[in-house]
Design a protein around this motif. Structure first.
Motif, PDB file in Angstrom:
ATOM      1  N   CYS A 428       0.853  -1.186   0.000  1.00  0.00           N
ATOM      2  CA  CYS A 428       0.000   0.000   0.000  1.00  0.00           C
ATOM      3  C   CYS A 428       0.890   1.238   0.000  1.00  0.00           C
ATOM      4  O   CYS A 428       1.835   1.332   0.774  1.00  0.00           O
ATOM      5  N   CYS A 431       0.140   3.175   3.776  1.00  0.00           N
ATOM      6  CA  CYS A 431       0.513   2.588   5.067  1.00  0.00           C
ATOM      7  C   CYS A 431       1.575   1.507   4.927  1.00  0.00           C
ATOM      8  O   CYS A 431       2.012   0.944   5.923  1.00  0.00           O
ATOM      9  N   THR A 433       1.390  -1.483   3.921  1.00  0.00           N
ATOM     10  CA  THR A 433       0.931  -2.852   4.116  1.00  0.00           C
ATOM     11  C   THR A 433       1.243  -3.681   2.873  1.00  0.00           C
ATOM     12  O   THR A 433       1.125  -3.194   1.753  1.00  0.00           O
ATOM     13  N   CYS A 450      -6.584  -1.404   0.192  1.00  0.00           N
ATOM     14  CA  CYS A 450      -5.821  -1.835   1.362  1.00  0.00           C
ATOM     15  C   CYS A 450      -6.775  -2.201   2.502  1.00  0.00           C
ATOM     16  O   CYS A 450      -7.707  -1.462   2.806  1.00  0.00           O
ATOM     17  N   CYS A 453      -5.703   0.457   5.763  1.00  0.00           N
ATOM     18  CA  CYS A 453      -6.002   1.886   5.769  1.00  0.00           C
ATOM     19  C   CYS A 453      -7.056   2.257   4.724  1.00  0.00           C
ATOM     20  O   CYS A 453      -7.482   3.401   4.645  1.00  0.00           O
TER      21      CYS A 453
END
Ligand SMILES: [Zn+2]
Length: 1102
Positions: A428, A431, A433, A450, A453
């Motif tokens: 992501c 964030c 991820t 995501c 977030c």
């Protein structure tokens, strides 16, 4: 069989004194990490990615468990020290086993010791639109809550069943144990397909669901006030009980003094009139086998017995559909199934069941693969349906946390973690991820949303197009989308330097005690015998040796030498190395010189009379030697460091034991070792400590070396290699320790869905920033606990937690292991209670209690444990008990063992109220509980207990699956002890065989090769191997326990034979682990329930 000399449990330690000073769990503010060459550079942003962190980000020395400032998902991720310029290499090792130490043992004087005889996918083109893209209806991929009572989703599990239970004790001040009564405890990427949804799920090609699956649940209307966390605040004294009744939940001294009655067959220990009595013990379920785990079934619960598995997608859709509306919308469907605890003894066979799993089918993930959600053995949450609102979270009173064992050792039959090397690691852009099975595809599959977030990101073209075959590929078969646990081979951007080689620098005590106990010879022999197994696949492994007494001895191990050269440094005013090269050498190139050193080292010091030890200086020199590369410092220590920097005083003071001042002995007496450890962390150096002292070892202080560097502590009290059991135990553990794959120069970050905040971390690491754990060494045996809180109400139906572990594997490859756990969100209090994982709760509470004990007092830790149990039971009672149930003591079915687990903790060696546990032992067990994964801490808190004389037909023999069948577990009560019986009790660190006085001579002959009871020798022993069925089965059971423990925690449990009328301290040690009994001033389990009922009654009427 030769009987070993009986242990001298009664030996008195010399009185010692001293003061504490620092909390071993704390790094002082201001002790940030220096930058240096190993400052983490930050993760490279992907396309459009977040900028990397600036190099040289200051460290933030955070105390363990300290509350951390809010941090949202979305923080750019910084990663650690590396230097530019290295190519990842293919192929790599897999995680390894666990490592948890040993236990203490009784002090044995060591007369006439002799030197031992050693035992010795990828793609990249513009995506051609997939045929069905944008044509399929939304999948309705709302994360459904899966409740008990409903068929659970198919969830293949492999591996060893949940652990077993631990070891407590309690005594009154009047009936104490002798102080030393405690004896020593002492790739290849897998095919992407397997996890794919069952046939039929994607006939033709499925479109990617485009609907926003994250519903916005209606607002809740719960009440509930703020939760008082008994571990974090100054607690008001609990006001339980009325005058004259036992009040403070813990074993202080509420009960009338009574002579110990340990062996009262047929009679519950010390039952009082007001105490509820139990009915008959229910018959046990079929015997579980080692390593077996029921497939995809819930262990507990109403209606779950008939659970079936999903066999087709339509079943799934039906169920997910019905669940999707069930609790997420907000209607409560009644309370969880309650169990009246007063009805009977606890069903301890549930300890053998599988771990509870999140209330969501893995098939609700984007790939619908059965491996989409994290196996609880890697990561589990205390609550498997998370409260949606802050209010609801506060109301349930259940501790909210994660337990992560990221690098766990694979057990037999388990699938390896998929290793993938994509052209690009997809993350992501906000964030950071990693893409995972719980993201959603939106905009006709061109973007992914995501799951932490909720930002939408572009799907890279290689997800659908393979440039090599110039054909379409199915993105839903990619391991990132089918597996919750995956390992990426990290590209160049994730390194600031070449991945470090394995480096092992041994710092070995060669003082009088080390030589006389046979430690030096056994250690040298074990290293020599293990050299071929030390991770060294690329021939880059380096080793070095420093030996220590009142001087430091360095060894030139240049491959050009005919034999090793010893360089002695006795001027220790400053730390320097006698030569810059050849102290740390290639294991491959210098193999013959290294072998020569190991063969001779025992003789070199055999006549020493030197009782000095300058460990502090040795560690400083070792750090200097190894810090340019990083690696492991392995300390083998028989003597208390007594000279120069880091000298320690023998401060044990029996008068303090059992008093509030005892905690001073559990805190380090000097900050030296912790400070050293903290300076090791940024240079990627970890320290493992093996302690062998027959006297005071000061584990409280020396364990600081391991605590802040991701290391381990092993303890062999009064080690004597002349006793084969001691030599075998150490050799097994040390050999496993040296040969297992390890992770190096690692950092770990935990991310959670928006709205969830990490508040504290527990485990052996150094907290580099608010949420970045620095792990110079990733210990396969260690788990890490993360406490969390809701900082805002959750707005989606699914909460996710992702752990990323960037590390160097022991074959020199930089890798990122990503573990993703998805848990549904609920607004229904009943779901919260019914989904709580009691074992995870107990494990988390044990870690918090350790911290509480060390920062305050042991008594405060006990009180906090009791208070938390009251809290949870009170919250349940106030919401789910009707007036007609007032006389009952209710818990949800899935939490019915929590009181027993709490009692086990209160009686555990770490926390019980006693003046008979030496501070070294207490420190050691606390250090273990602080890092053990939940499966293992359960064994320590609630030992497993079997009747050997009543083995059924299969027990001890291989079952249908080839695994050894375990006997059913017995309740930990002396009621189970029959005079003619033979019993086995195991707590993770020791195995006991209890022999009743009226045991049949035939059994004695078959098991011990002795004619009768009187001829059996009690104490630490080895069973003979005989050609009869009974002997074979018992030896199979013991062998299997040892095999599993060495893999899971690098522990080889020692065997003790305990005779019913034998040596009192040994009997007491065994009996103190029967935690349902009343022992001295401690409550029996029925009494404990009585106290709980009384306390809750008071809460109810308040
Ligand atoms: Zn994100």
């Amino acid at each position: 069989m030769a009987a070993p000399p009986p242990p001298n449990y009664g030996a008195q330690r010399p009185p010692m004194m001293n003061n504490p000073n620092m909390n071993p769990h704390q790094v002082r503010p201001g002790q940030g990490l220096p930058g240096g060459p190993n400052v983490h550079p930050g993760f490279p942003g992907g396309p459009g990615g977040a900028p990397p962190l600036p190099a040289g980000q200051p460290g933030v020395g955070q105390p363990y468990g300290q509350h951390i400032p809010p941090n949202r998902a979305g923080t750019p991720q910084g990663y650690p020290p590396q230097q530019p310029g290295m190519q990842p290499q293919p192929g790599g090792p897999q995680p390894t086993g666990f490592n948890y130490g040993n236990y203490p043992q009784p002090n044995r004087p060591a007369p006439n010791y002799r030197p031992p005889t050693g035992p010795g996918h990828a793609d990249g083109m513009p995506p051609a639109p997939s045929p069905s893209m944008g044509q399929m209806p939304p999948m309705g991929n709302v994360a459904p809550i899966q409740r008990p009572g409903m068929p659970p989703p198919l969830r293949p599990l492999t591996g060893h069943a949940a652990g077993v239970p631990g070891s407590p004790m309690t005594e009154s001040p009047t009936a104490r144990l002798p102080p030393n009564f405690i004896p020593p405890i002492s790739g290849t990427p897998p095919p992407p397909g397997p996890g794919v949804a069952p046939p039929g799920t994607r006939a033709g090609r499925r479109a990617y669901p485009t609907a926003d699956p994250y519903s916005n649940p209606s607002a809740m209307s719960p009440m509930g006030g703020p939760s008082l966390d008994p571990f974090s605040a100054q607690l008001p004294s609990p006001e339980y009980g009325r005058p004259g009744t036992p009040a403070t939940g813990v074993p202080p001294s509420p009960l009338p003094a009574q002579a110990p009655q340990f062996f009262n067959p047929g009679q519950a220990g010390g039952q009082q009139a007001s105490v509820p009595t139990f009915g008959a013990q229910p018959a046990g379920p079929p015997a579980p086998t080692f390593g077996s785990q029921p497939q995809g079934q819930w262990a507990s619960g109403q209606g779950m017995g008939s659970s079936s598995t999903f066999s087709s997608q339509s079943d799934l859709a039906q169920v997910t559909g019905s669940f999707g509306n069930l609790s997420i919308g907000g209607q409560s469907r009644g309370g969880p199934t309650s169990v009246n605890l007063l009805q009977g003894p606890p069903n301890v066979q549930e300890f053998d069941g599988p771990a509870p799993t999140p209330w969501i089918s893995p098939e609700s993930s984007v790939s619908q693969a059965p491996t989409s959600n994290s196996d609880p053995k890697y990561k589990r949450c205390t609550i498997n349906a998370i409260p949606q609102t802050i209010q609801l979270m506060n109301k349930c009173k259940i501790p909210f946390g994660l337990l992560v064992t990221p690098y766990r050792h694979l057990l037999d039959g388990e699938d390896p973690v998929p290793v993938i090397n994509p052209p690009q690691i997809v993350r992501c852009r906000r964030c950071r991820t990693y893409i995972n099975p719980w993201v959603q595809f939106v905009e006709q599959g061109s973007r992914w949303k995501c799951n932490l977030c909720f930002l939408t990101n572009e799907v890279p073209s290689f997800f659908d197009w393979d440039p090599e075959t110039r054909g379409h590929v199915d993105r839903l078969q990619r391991p990132e989308l089918t597996h919750a646990v995956v390992e990426f081979i990290a590209p160049q951007e994730y390194m600031v330097r070449p991945p470090q080689p394995v480096v092992m620098l041994f710092v070995i005590d060669v003082s009088y005690a080390a030589v006389q106990s046979g430690m030096l010879a056994t250690a040298a022999r074990t290293i020599l015998d293990t050299l071929d197994s030390v991770p060294n696949t690329d021939n880059r492994t380096k080793v070095g040796f420093i030996t220590v007494d009142s001087a430091l001895h360095f060894y030139n191990l240049s491959p050009n030498l005919a034999e090793p050269q010893m360089l002695v440094v006795s001027d220790l005013d400053d730390t320097f190395l006698p030569m810059p090269y050849d102290l740390l050498v290639s294991l491959t190139e210098s193999r013959s010189v290294i072998e020569m050193l190991l063969q001779r080292i025992g003789d070199m010091f055999k006549n020493t009379q030197n009782v000095g030890n300058v460990l502090g200086r040795a560690l400083q020199a070792a750090h200097k030697m190894i810090s340019p590369i990083g690696g492991k410092i392995i300390v083998l220590q028989s003597t208390l460091p007594n000279q120069n920097e880091g000298a320690l005083k023998a401060r044990e003071d029996p008068k303090l034991l059992g008093t509030p001042k005892e905690v001073s002995l559990l805190q380090p007496q000097t900050g030296f070792y912790k400070n050293l450890a903290v300076s090791c962390s940024p240079t990627q150096v970890s320290i493992d400590v093996f302690l062998f002292s027959a006297q005071y070892a000061d584990i409280a202080t020396l364990s600081g070396c391991a605590k802040f560097t991701g290391g381990s502590v092993y303890y062999y009290p009064a080690f004597n290699a002349a006793r084969s059991e001691d030599a075998m135990k150490f050799a097994h553990e040390f050999s496993h320790f040296l040969s297992r794959p390890i992770g190096l120069e690692a950092v770990m970050r935990v991310r959670a869905s928006k709205g969830i905040r990490m508040t504290a971390f527990h485990g052996n690491f150094f907290l580099r920033s608010t949420d970045l754990l620095s792990l110079p060494n990733v210990n396969p045996d260690n788990s890490y606990a993360v406490e969390m809180t809701l900082q805002e109400n959750l707005t989606t139906s699914l909460a996710c937690f992702q752990t990323a572990l960037l590390h160097t594997s022991s074959n020199g490859e930089r890798r990122i292991r990503v573990i993703t756990l998805a848990v549904p969100v609920t607004n229904n209090l009943a779901d919260v209670f019914a989904s709580t994982d009691q074992f995870a709760v107990a494990s988390l509470l044990s870690k918090k209690a350790v911290e509480r004990a060390l920062t305050s007092k042991i008594e405060d830790a006990r009180e906090a444990l009791m208070y938390k149990l009251d809290d949870i039971m009170g919250a349940y009672k106030s919401s789910f008990t009707t007036s007609g149930q007032a006389v009952q003591l209710l818990m949800p079915d899935n939490l019915k063992l929590l009181p027993l687990l709490t009692l086990g903790l209160l009686k555990n060696t770490a926390f019980r109220s006693t003046s008979t546990v030496p501070s070294d032992l207490r420190s050691y067990i606390m250090a273990m509980l602080y890092v053990l994964p939940p499966e293992m801490s359960m064994v320590q808190i609630h030992p497993r207990f079997w009747a050997l004389h009543a083995l059924d037909q299969q027990a001890g023999l291989p079952g249908a699956d080839g695994r050894i069948v375990k006997p059913p577990s017995l309740n930990l009560s002396s009621e189970k002890l029959e005079r003619h019986g033979l019993y086995l009790l195991e707590n993770g660190f020791e195995i006991f065989i209890w022999v009743g006085r009226a045991v049949a001579p035939e059994l004695v002959q078959m098991l011990f090769d002795r004619p009768a009871y009187d001829a059996i020798t009690a104490g630490k022993t080895t069973l003979p191997t005989l050609q009869n069925d009974f002997n074979v089965r018992v030896n199979n059971l013991i062998g299997k326990i040892r095999e599993v423990r060495i893999q899971m925690m690098t522990t080889y449990p020692q065997l003790y034979v305990v005779k019913e009328d034998g040596e009192p301290s040994l009997r007491m040690w065994f009996l103190s682990q029967l935690i349902e009994d009343r022992i001295d001033a401690s409550y029996s389990y029925p009494q404990f329930l009585g106290v709980l009922r009384e306390r809750l009654g008071k809460v109810g009427t308040a």
